[in-house]
Design a protein around this motif. Sequence first.
Motif, PDB file in Angstrom:
ATOM      1  N   PRO A   1       0.824  -1.223   0.000  1.00  0.00           N
ATOM      2  CA  PRO A   1       0.000   0.000   0.000  1.00  0.00           C
ATOM      3  C   PRO A   1       0.852   1.265   0.000  1.00  0.00           C
ATOM      4  CG  PRO A   1       0.019  -0.989   2.190  1.00  0.00           C
ATOM      5  CD  PRO A   1       0.800  -1.891   1.289  1.00  0.00           C
ATOM      6  N   ARG A   2       1.009   1.863  -1.159  1.00  0.00           N
ATOM      7  CA  ARG A   2       1.778   3.106  -1.281  1.00  0.00           C
ATOM      8  C   ARG A   2       0.928   4.284  -0.818  1.00  0.00           C
ATOM      9  NH1 ARG A   2       4.238   1.200  -6.775  1.00  0.00           N
ATOM     10  NH2 ARG A   2       6.191   0.387  -5.979  1.00  0.00           N
ATOM     11  N   GLY A   3       1.601   5.276  -0.273  1.00  0.00           N
ATOM     12  CA  GLY A   3       0.926   6.502   0.117  1.00  0.00           C
ATOM     13  C   GLY A   3       0.084   6.380   1.379  1.00  0.00           C
ATOM     14  N   LYS A   4       0.271   5.313   2.123  1.00  0.00           N
ATOM     15  CA  LYS A   4      -0.499   5.111   3.360  1.00  0.00           C
ATOM     16  C   LYS A   4       0.302   5.511   4.598  1.00  0.00           C
ATOM     17  CE  LYS A   4      -4.017   3.172   1.297  1.00  0.00           C
ATOM     18  NZ  LYS A   4      -5.264   3.827   1.140  1.00  0.00           N
ATOM     19  N   ASN A   5       1.502   6.061   4.377  1.00  0.00           N
ATOM     20  CA  ASN A   5       2.373   6.515   5.453  1.00  0.00           C
ATOM     21  C   ASN A   5       2.758   5.392   6.418  1.00  0.00           C
ATOM     22  OD1 ASN A   5       3.954   8.578   6.413  1.00  0.00           O
ATOM     23  ND2 ASN A   5       2.459   9.234   7.924  1.00  0.00           N
ATOM     24  N   ARG A   6       2.863   4.179   5.860  1.00  0.00           N
ATOM     25  CA  ARG A   6       3.339   3.037   6.643  1.00  0.00           C
ATOM     26  C   ARG A   6       3.966   2.048   5.671  1.00  0.00           C
ATOM     27  NH1 ARG A   6       0.172   1.234  10.344  1.00  0.00           N
ATOM     28  NH2 ARG A   6       0.961  -0.855  10.468  1.00  0.00           N
ATOM     29  N   ALA A   7       4.958   1.328   6.130  1.00  0.00           N
ATOM     30  CA  ALA A   7       5.634   0.344   5.289  1.00  0.00           C
ATOM     31  C   ALA A   7       5.149  -1.053   5.655  1.00  0.00           C
ATOM     32  CB  ALA A   7       7.146   0.438   5.496  1.00  0.00           C
TER      33      ALA A   7
END
Length: 101
Positions: free
Chosen positions: A34-40
């Motif tokens: 999930p890109r752009g979710k501010n979590r890796a």
Amino acid sequence: MGAYSYTTVQVEPDGTALTSVSMHPDERVSVLYPRGKNRAQISITHAYAHVIIAPTRATAPTAEDVRVARKLAESFAAYAAEVERLHVENCASDSAEDTAA
């Protein structure tokens, strides 16, 4: 043999448990980042087996988390190269057998 995945839980007499997930996927595998979710994190799902890989603090990874992520990336790249090598090797064997027949 077709694609399959499974999860096992082995409980020892002392109560400790080992959980293992084995995936032998086909085109139905789902790999999500999930890109752009501010979590890796990365999620891999196949045949009701689900694995999530994330840093210890998904929103604030440490230098060690970066090292682990790089190690995982290197391992997945080596895995892909080995799968490709074996595929080519087996295709060559199949072609040689077809030619000999």
